[in-house]
Design a protein around this motif. Structure first.
Motif, short mmCIF file in Angstrom:
data_model
loop_
_atom_site.label_atom_id
_atom_site.label_comp_id
_atom_site.label_asym_id
_atom_site.label_seq_id
_atom_site.Cartn_x
_atom_site.Cartn_y
_atom_site.Cartn_z
N TRP A 52 5.95 1.33 -9.59
CA TRP A 52 4.67 1.52 -9.05
C TRP A 52 3.49 0.61 -9.96
O TRP A 52 3.98 0.34 -11.08
CB TRP A 52 4.23 2.93 -9.63
N CYS A 54 -0.35 -0.22 -10.63
CA CYS A 54 -1.86 0.47 -10.63
C CYS A 54 -2.92 -0.61 -10.71
O CYS A 54 -2.76 -1.38 -11.78
CB CYS A 54 -1.76 1.54 -11.73
N SER A 85 1.87 11.02 -5.48
CA SER A 85 1.02 9.81 -5.66
C SER A 85 -0.39 9.99 -5.83
O SER A 85 -1.16 9.56 -6.43
CB SER A 85 1.14 8.92 -4.33
N ARG A 251 -0.45 -0.79 -1.13
CA ARG A 251 -1.28 0.04 -2.08
C ARG A 251 -2.19 0.83 -1.28
O ARG A 251 -2.80 0.68 -0.30
CB ARG A 251 -1.89 -0.53 -3.15
N LEU A 255 -2.93 2.34 -5.86
CA LEU A 255 -1.29 2.34 -6.36
C LEU A 255 -0.80 1.74 -5.21
O LEU A 255 -0.46 2.23 -4.04
CB LEU A 255 -1.12 3.62 -6.58
N ASP A 256 0.45 0.83 -5.59
CA ASP A 256 1.56 0.75 -4.66
C ASP A 256 2.72 1.24 -4.93
O ASP A 256 3.01 1.27 -6.39
CB ASP A 256 1.59 -0.64 -4.44
N ARG A 272 3.23 -9.35 -6.52
CA ARG A 272 2.72 -8.68 -5.48
C ARG A 272 2.80 -9.50 -4.18
O ARG A 272 2.79 -10.78 -4.22
CB ARG A 272 1.27 -8.26 -5.82
N GLN A 276 -0.27 -6.75 -0.62
CA GLN A 276 -0.60 -5.47 -1.80
C GLN A 276 -1.89 -6.18 -2.54
O GLN A 276 -1.98 -5.34 -3.50
CB GLN A 276 0.71 -5.83 -2.57
#
Length: 276
Positions: A52, A54, A85, A251, A255-256, A272, A276
């Motif tokens: 994850w 952020c 999530s 994301r 968040l992704d 990324r 993203q």
């Protein structure tokens, strides 16, 4: 819908708390979805990590001055729980008006809280914007299959019967697609992703892989379970010597989520992608 998700913050109006509140984290047991896929904690056929990232991490120095950074969280794929999530986002927001005397103190706090929610130790990196900027935007490895001419009209459920391979020809190759889409099982919101398949085994028909991935388009499931389903369907078809499947999702809310599943150890590139 996962039964536990009904009690999560997803799809509900939520108050945004800006002071440290670890109780906001909402764990969802993986066991129900594993059982649906025919595996259990004792028989998992994969290794892996859920990464994850952020992009909205912020807290206060003791002086009251705010800091912004990018957080990277690595959750083991065999942890008892995923972390829902929206609850993750709400928890991270609760740090916004909370003071820490150092990034190391924040990291220790994050590792403690996220590990408790996941049920297994979670690795945390707090990264400066400059460090991430230097890495730039990454491309995916291998051959992109998105320009192949395919036809498909059923998008409601993943269709493993679409997959084809040549069992008389063993290859080692990497294929990727940016056409993965599924829906959140609670809110119905779209989840967009890019998926990579690295394997050594019978030659996979690339066009059949593309139609199979597109068949997820209206499927409702969490990111982690989509990748696990793809991994298992390919494993059953190919009986490969090596297989790694991972997805880099776009994301949402800063968040992704990037699940990696493999027959062996993985060394993920967490830079990324352009989306993203």
């Amino acid at each position: 819908m996962h039964p536990a998700a009904e009690h999560s913050p997803l799809g509900k109006a939520s108050e945004y708390v800006s002071t440290y509140t670890p109780s906001l984290l909402f764990p969802i047991p993986r066991t129900a979805k594993w059982a649906e896929l025919g595996v259990s904690a004792e028989t998992l056929p994969w290794r892996g990590t859920d990464f994850w990232n952020c992009f909205e991490l912020s807290w206060l120095l003791l002086s009251g001055k705010p800091v912004v950074a990018i957080g990277e969280f690595a959750i083991p794929a065999d942890s008892p729980n995923i972390i829902e999530s929206k609850s993750f986002k709400l928890y991270l927001n609760s740090l916004n008006q909370t003071a820490f005397d150092s990034p190391q103190a924040l990291q220790a706090c994050l590792e403690k809280d996220l590990g408790a929610a996941a049920g297994k130790p979670v690795s945390v990196r707090i990264r400066s914007l400059g460090d991430v900027e230097k890495e730039g935007v990454a491309g995916l490895p291998g051959q992109c299959i998105d320009e192949l001419d395919v036809s498909i009209s059923n998008y409601e459920q993943p269709q493993p019967e679409l997959l084809r391979c040549n069992k008389d020809k063993v290859v080692e190759q990497t294929l990727h697609s940016h056409l993965l889409k599924s829906n959140c099982p609670v809110t119905g919101q779209p989840d967009w992703g890019s998926v990579v398949v690295e394997y050594r085994g019978p030659e996979l028909d690339a066009a059949s892989l593309l139609t199979y991935l597109i068949s997820f388009r209206q499927h409702a499931d969490f990111h982690e379970q989509c990748v696990e389903r793809i991994f298992l369907d390919l494993k059953r078809l190919l009986d490969p010597q090596h297989l790694t499947v991972y997805a880099r999702y776009v994301r949402r809310g800063g968040l992704d989520i990037n699940p990696y599943r493999s027959l062996g150890p993985v060394s993920p590139d967490n830079r990324r992608l352009v989306r993203q």
